[in-house]
Scaffold this motif. Structure first.
Motif, PDB file in Angstrom:
ATOM      1  N   LEU A 163     -25.030  24.794 -12.325  1.00  0.00           N
ATOM      2  CA  LEU A 163     -23.609  25.010 -12.552  1.00  0.00           C
ATOM      3  C   LEU A 163     -23.341  26.425 -13.068  1.00  0.00           C
ATOM      4  CD1 LEU A 163     -20.813  23.777 -12.498  1.00  0.00           C
ATOM      5  CD2 LEU A 163     -21.231  22.868 -14.781  1.00  0.00           C
ATOM      6  N   ILE A 164     -24.208  26.911 -13.935  1.00  0.00           N
ATOM      7  CA  ILE A 164     -24.055  28.281 -14.440  1.00  0.00           C
ATOM      8  C   ILE A 164     -24.278  29.298 -13.321  1.00  0.00           C
ATOM      9  CG2 ILE A 164     -25.124  29.994 -15.954  1.00  0.00           C
ATOM     10  CD1 ILE A 164     -25.485  27.744 -17.989  1.00  0.00           C
ATOM     11  N   LEU A 165     -25.281  29.061 -12.473  1.00  0.00           N
ATOM     12  CA  LEU A 165     -25.544  29.988 -11.365  1.00  0.00           C
ATOM     13  C   LEU A 165     -24.368  30.063 -10.399  1.00  0.00           C
ATOM     14  CD1 LEU A 165     -29.272  29.157 -10.598  1.00  0.00           C
ATOM     15  CD2 LEU A 165     -28.385  31.301 -11.503  1.00  0.00           C
ATOM     16  N   VAL A 166     -23.805  28.928 -10.049  1.00  0.00           N
ATOM     17  CA  VAL A 166     -22.689  28.916  -9.093  1.00  0.00           C
ATOM     18  C   VAL A 166     -21.425  29.501  -9.735  1.00  0.00           C
ATOM     19  CG1 VAL A 166     -21.197  27.394  -7.732  1.00  0.00           C
ATOM     20  CG2 VAL A 166     -23.655  27.041  -7.747  1.00  0.00           C
ATOM     21  N   GLY A 205     -21.403  31.848 -12.018  1.00  0.00           N
ATOM     22  CA  GLY A 205     -21.616  33.293 -11.997  1.00  0.00           C
ATOM     23  C   GLY A 205     -21.363  33.892 -10.629  1.00  0.00           C
ATOM     24  N   ASP A 206     -21.662  33.140  -9.593  1.00  0.00           N
ATOM     25  CA  ASP A 206     -21.394  33.608  -8.235  1.00  0.00           C
ATOM     26  C   ASP A 206     -19.906  33.766  -7.966  1.00  0.00           C
ATOM     27  OD1 ASP A 206     -23.717  34.167  -7.044  1.00  0.00           O
ATOM     28  OD2 ASP A 206     -23.828  32.353  -5.837  1.00  0.00           O
ATOM     29  N   THR A 207     -19.121  32.833  -8.450  1.00  0.00           N
ATOM     30  CA  THR A 207     -17.680  32.920  -8.200  1.00  0.00           C
ATOM     31  C   THR A 207     -17.067  34.106  -8.928  1.00  0.00           C
ATOM     32  OG1 THR A 207     -17.200  31.395 -10.015  1.00  0.00           O
ATOM     33  CG2 THR A 207     -17.444  30.447  -7.815  1.00  0.00           C
ATOM     34  N   LEU A 208     -17.646  34.479 -10.054  1.00  0.00           N
ATOM     35  CA  LEU A 208     -17.122  35.638 -10.787  1.00  0.00           C
ATOM     36  C   LEU A 208     -17.498  36.945 -10.108  1.00  0.00           C
ATOM     37  CD1 LEU A 208     -17.890  34.531 -14.449  1.00  0.00           C
ATOM     38  CD2 LEU A 208     -15.707  34.462 -13.242  1.00  0.00           C
ATOM     39  N   ARG A 209     -18.716  37.028  -9.573  1.00  0.00           N
ATOM     40  CA  ARG A 209     -19.199  38.263  -8.959  1.00  0.00           C
ATOM     41  C   ARG A 209     -18.920  38.330  -7.461  1.00  0.00           C
ATOM     42  NH1 ARG A 209     -25.114  38.228 -10.018  1.00  0.00           N
ATOM     43  NH2 ARG A 209     -25.004  39.984  -8.592  1.00  0.00           N
ATOM     44  N   GLU A 210     -18.503  37.221  -6.875  1.00  0.00           N
ATOM     45  CA  GLU A 210     -18.211  37.117  -5.438  1.00  0.00           C
ATOM     46  C   GLU A 210     -19.419  37.498  -4.584  1.00  0.00           C
ATOM     47  OE1 GLU A 210     -14.681  39.331  -4.692  1.00  0.00           O
ATOM     48  OE2 GLU A 210     -13.457  38.030  -5.937  1.00  0.00           O
ATOM     49  N   GLN A 211     -20.583  36.980  -4.967  1.00  0.00           N
ATOM     50  CA  GLN A 211     -21.809  37.151  -4.195  1.00  0.00           C
ATOM     51  C   GLN A 211     -22.442  35.780  -4.003  1.00  0.00           C
ATOM     52  OE1 GLN A 211     -24.260  39.911  -6.270  1.00  0.00           O
ATOM     53  NE2 GLN A 211     -22.968  41.662  -5.788  1.00  0.00           N
ATOM     54  N   GLY A 240     -26.536  33.681  -6.605  1.00  0.00           N
ATOM     55  CA  GLY A 240     -26.646  32.524  -7.497  1.00  0.00           C
ATOM     56  C   GLY A 240     -26.737  31.222  -6.727  1.00  0.00           C
ATOM     57  N   GLN A 241     -26.046  31.151  -5.606  1.00  0.00           N
ATOM     58  CA  GLN A 241     -26.115  29.941  -4.790  1.00  0.00           C
ATOM     59  C   GLN A 241     -27.493  29.785  -4.170  1.00  0.00           C
ATOM     60  OE1 GLN A 241     -22.880  29.956  -1.997  1.00  0.00           O
ATOM     61  NE2 GLN A 241     -21.355  30.291  -3.601  1.00  0.00           N
ATOM     62  N   VAL A 242     -28.116  30.886  -3.812  1.00  0.00           N
ATOM     63  CA  VAL A 242     -29.474  30.827  -3.258  1.00  0.00           C
ATOM     64  C   VAL A 242     -30.444  30.353  -4.333  1.00  0.00           C
ATOM     65  CG1 VAL A 242     -31.349  32.216  -2.304  1.00  0.00           C
ATOM     66  CG2 VAL A 242     -29.016  32.554  -1.499  1.00  0.00           C
ATOM     67  N   PHE A 243     -30.305  30.890  -5.551  1.00  0.00           N
ATOM     68  CA  PHE A 243     -31.154  30.446  -6.651  1.00  0.00           C
ATOM     69  C   PHE A 243     -30.901  28.981  -6.982  1.00  0.00           C
ATOM     70  CE2 PHE A 243     -31.566  35.037  -7.900  1.00  0.00           C
ATOM     71  CZ  PHE A 243     -32.925  35.096  -7.676  1.00  0.00           C
ATOM     72  N   ALA A 244     -29.649  28.544  -6.890  1.00  0.00           N
ATOM     73  CA  ALA A 244     -29.327  27.139  -7.139  1.00  0.00           C
ATOM     74  C   ALA A 244     -30.006  26.244  -6.100  1.00  0.00           C
ATOM     75  CB  ALA A 244     -27.818  26.923  -7.122  1.00  0.00           C
ATOM     76  N   LEU A 245     -30.071  26.710  -4.858  1.00  0.00           N
ATOM     77  CA  LEU A 245     -30.768  25.954  -3.821  1.00  0.00           C
ATOM     78  C   LEU A 245     -32.250  25.824  -4.143  1.00  0.00           C
ATOM     79  CD1 LEU A 245     -30.502  24.544  -1.077  1.00  0.00           C
ATOM     80  CD2 LEU A 245     -31.009  26.734  -0.023  1.00  0.00           C
ATOM     81  N   PHE A 246     -32.870  26.903  -4.633  1.00  0.00           N
ATOM     82  CA  PHE A 246     -34.274  26.847  -5.034  1.00  0.00           C
ATOM     83  C   PHE A 246     -34.476  25.891  -6.212  1.00  0.00           C
ATOM     84  CE2 PHE A 246     -34.789  31.105  -2.937  1.00  0.00           C
ATOM     85  CZ  PHE A 246     -35.667  30.661  -1.967  1.00  0.00           C
ATOM     86  N   VAL A 247     -33.547  25.882  -7.146  1.00  0.00           N
ATOM     87  CA  VAL A 247     -33.646  24.968  -8.290  1.00  0.00           C
ATOM     88  C   VAL A 247     -33.547  23.522  -7.816  1.00  0.00           C
ATOM     89  CG1 VAL A 247     -32.501  24.218 -10.411  1.00  0.00           C
ATOM     90  CG2 VAL A 247     -32.825  26.637  -9.973  1.00  0.00           C
ATOM     91  N   ILE A 248     -32.704  23.255  -6.840  1.00  0.00           N
ATOM     92  CA  ILE A 248     -32.594  21.896  -6.298  1.00  0.00           C
ATOM     93  C   ILE A 248     -33.901  21.470  -5.634  1.00  0.00           C
ATOM     94  CG2 ILE A 248     -31.434  20.509  -4.518  1.00  0.00           C
ATOM     95  CD1 ILE A 248     -28.872  22.107  -5.194  1.00  0.00           C
ATOM     96  N   VAL A 249     -34.529  22.386  -4.895  1.00  0.00           N
ATOM     97  CA  VAL A 249     -35.810  22.072  -4.241  1.00  0.00           C
ATOM     98  C   VAL A 249     -36.890  21.808  -5.286  1.00  0.00           C
ATOM     99  CG1 VAL A 249     -37.643  23.046  -2.797  1.00  0.00           C
ATOM    100  CG2 VAL A 249     -35.256  23.297  -2.123  1.00  0.00           C
TER     101      VAL A 249
END
Length: 118
Positions: A43-46, A48-54, A57-66
């Motif tokens: 949740l923190i990674l995503v 942060g992504d919405t604030l930076r518009e990149q 963080g979503q890619v890192f969140a995907l790795f955390v899910i795996v």
């Protein structure tokens, strides 16, 4: 939406997960608490992504899910093995290496007797 709401929610989730890891005795509940902590990090990674518009963080969140999926598989296998050995999944009763174990009967006398008979 302001970023304060997801960040506070993530902090509460992480705190609840940390409390569960430290206080629970049931191994399955400890695994669930670890999952709560990993979801708080996602949740923190995503957020942060919405604030930076990149999308990093979503890619890192995907790795955390795996990693979380692999952790669940290994963790549940360990819990199942613990239950088969002890008929209980209480983490307080898991024998550590420092604790003495019951002496297992040695197979050496049986082998020595078989050698004498031959």
């Amino acid at each position: 939406m302001r970023p304060v709401i997801p960040l506070v929610t993530a902090a509460l989730l992480f705190g609840l997960g940390a409390y569960g890891v430290l206080r629970r005795r049931n191994a399955v509940l400890v695994l669930m608490s670890v999952e709560l902590m990993l979801n708080a990090v996602n949740l923190i990674l995503v957020t942060g992504d919405t604030l930076r518009e990149q999308v990093t963080g979503q890619v890192f969140a995907l790795f955390v899910i795996v990693i979380a999926a692999a952790e669940v598989g290994v963790g549940l296998a360990l819990v199942l093995r613990l239950f088969r050995l002890r008929q209980d999944i209480n983490t307080d009763q898991v024998a550590l290496d420092d604790e003495p174990r019951a002496a297992a009967p040695s197979e050496e006398p049986a082998l020595a007797q078989a050698g004498e008979q031959a």
